[in-house]
Design a protein around this motif. Structure first.
Motif: not given
Length: 457
Positions: A32-43, A231-239
């Motif tokens: 989750a920490f690593q995915r933020v830099e790659i997948n967050l459009p704001q960044l 935050l991590t760009g996961l296109a998944q339902a929370a469940e």
């Protein structure tokens, strides 16, 4: 055959439910920490702004290349000016002899040419502009790093919160299971006459309340998972997101007491802004210097007025004269000193303001670090004591549960023991969360999130 048929139906419905639920995705804290830099459009927005600032450095350096403009002009002007009229800009104005008489007849004229300008010597102005562009690029990079740090912290904190809520859900489920067991015992005791039937109703009410508490906790948990997906760009339902780091070890972490404010992303952003202001001041100081321009001009022109003064309009389209020239121009902004002096005073005040902000930031970072370390030490003491309290509450409940089954105590004492056990479970989970949160706070105060990540087992 009947058992086999029911088993087949069970397997069929289970497979259908899994297919409908979607494929589960595992997410660890580090991932989750690593995915933020790659997948967050704001960044990505901040990253592109930094790249744009980098291109500005090359743009300033490109000013060393000569400027060459070519153009063609066609005009109609009165006889008095046709020999010298051209539109300024791409072509140098052409002077011509005055006409002997005031003749207002319109006569065509044309001109084609190329004008080259070159400024190889700028007396430090170009270097000052390059340094300013470089400082702005560093500032944009610092802003990106600060925003990345901020979003990575939010991600780690959200993950910890989700883990805590998951532990709360497990505790509630365990409480419901214990009440279900007690309900069965209450039925047996009521049937034998050892306990009143009201105990059965009370246990049922406790189970119903536990189910409601579980659903409320689950709602909060899914909200945290939804935020993690964002935050991590996961296109998944929370469940369908499964957190793999559900428990964290407790103990004494290796933390240095030293504070280096200069390495904190927030301080680096302020320092980069200060450097950009200093470079802007240098650019202003370099603006009150001579300007040296080298120029070259090559053009051909035509006029509907001949050398003898006769008018032939078709000659206005036929180039009859070719000219060339080279030269240099040295200019100096004599009357700009007062303006530049005011601008320099402005930047000096801005630099002093920046120095004050840097001092305050360093002080705040030191204070934040000391507070975080103090909080960590206190949370460590609490986290060390809660497991013993949890064990005691669990032992008490087990003993009282046996006593209730034997008919020796009433519902109230068992319910109180159940309440104390759930409270101890939540207290222990909360203490572990607070310990890791305080460790995260230390990492944030020091400006280095690897301090937190390095403690993961």
């Amino acid at each position: 055959m009947v058992i086999s048929r029911w088993l087949l139906l069970l397997v069929t419905y289970t497979c259908a439910f899994v297919a409908a639920a979607g494929q589960q995705v595992k997410l660890s804290l580090v991932e989750a920490f690593q995915r933020v830099e790659i997948n967050l459009p704001q960044l990505e927005s901040y990253r592109q702004q930094a790249l744009a600032a980098k291109e500005n450095i090359d743009l300033v350096k490109n000013s060393l290349v000569p400027d060459v403009n070519a153009g063609y002009q066609l005009n109609l002007a009165t006889f008095n000016n046709i020999t010298g009229m051209s539109y300024p800009g791409l072509l140098l104005p052409v002077s011509g002899p005055p006409s002997a008489n005031n003749n207002m007849n319109f006569v065509p004229g044309s001109v084609v040419g190329a004008l080259a300008k070159w400024n190889p010597i700028t007396f430090g102005q170009r270097n000052a502009a390059i340094e300013k562009a470089s400082a702005i690029f560093k500032q944009a990079n610092a802003v990106y790093n600060e925003q990345l740090f901020r979003y990575q912290y939010i991600t780690l904190n959200t993950y910890l919160e989700a883990v805590y809520i998951k532990q709360v859900m497990h505790s509630i489920e365990a409480g419901i299971a214990r009440n279900n067991t007690a309900l069965i015992q209450a039925h047996v005791l009521a049937n034998t006459g050892l306990k009143p039937g009201i105990d059965t109703t009370q246990f049922q009410a406790a189970i119903a309340q536990g189910n409601i508490d579980f659903l409320q906790a689950e709602k909060t948990y899914l909200q945290n998972i939804t935020e993690l997906c964002n935050l991590t760009g996961l296109a998944q339902a929370a469940e369908n997101v499964l957190l793999t780091d559900t428990t964290f070890s407790s103990g004494v972490f290796m933390i240095e007491d030293t504070v280096n404010a200069a390495n904190h992303p927030f301080y680096e952003t302020l320092a980069a802004q200060q450097a950009a202001t200093a470079s802007a001041l240098q650019e202003v100081q370099k603006s009150w210097v001579p300007r040296l321009d080298f120029w070259g001009n090559l053009y051909a022109r035509a006029s509907g007025v001949g050398a003898n003064g006769n008018i032939n309009k078709t000659d206005g389209l036929k180039f009859s004269r070719t000219n060339a020239g080279i030269g240099l121009q040295l200019s100096f902004p004599l009357l700009q000193y007062s303006t530049l002096r005011i601008q320099k005073k402005q930047y000096v005040f801005l630099l002093k303001a920046g120095e004050a902000r840097l001092k305050q930031a360093a002080r705040d970072i030191r204070q934040q670090t000391e507070s975080a370390l103090l909080q960590y030490r206190q949370d460590l003491k609490i986290a060390t004591g809660t497991p013993l309290l949890l064990k005691s509450a669990h032992d008490v409940y087990s003993d009282l549960s046996i006593s209730y089954e034997a008919g020796l105590i009433d519902y109230t004492r068992l319910a109180q023991a159940q309440y104390d056990l759930v409270k101890a479970e939540l207290g222990n989970a909360g203490a572990q969360l607070s310990l890791w949160r305080s460790l995260l706070a230390v990492a944030v105060a020091k400006g280095n999130l690897t301090i937190f990540l390095s403690q993961l087992k």
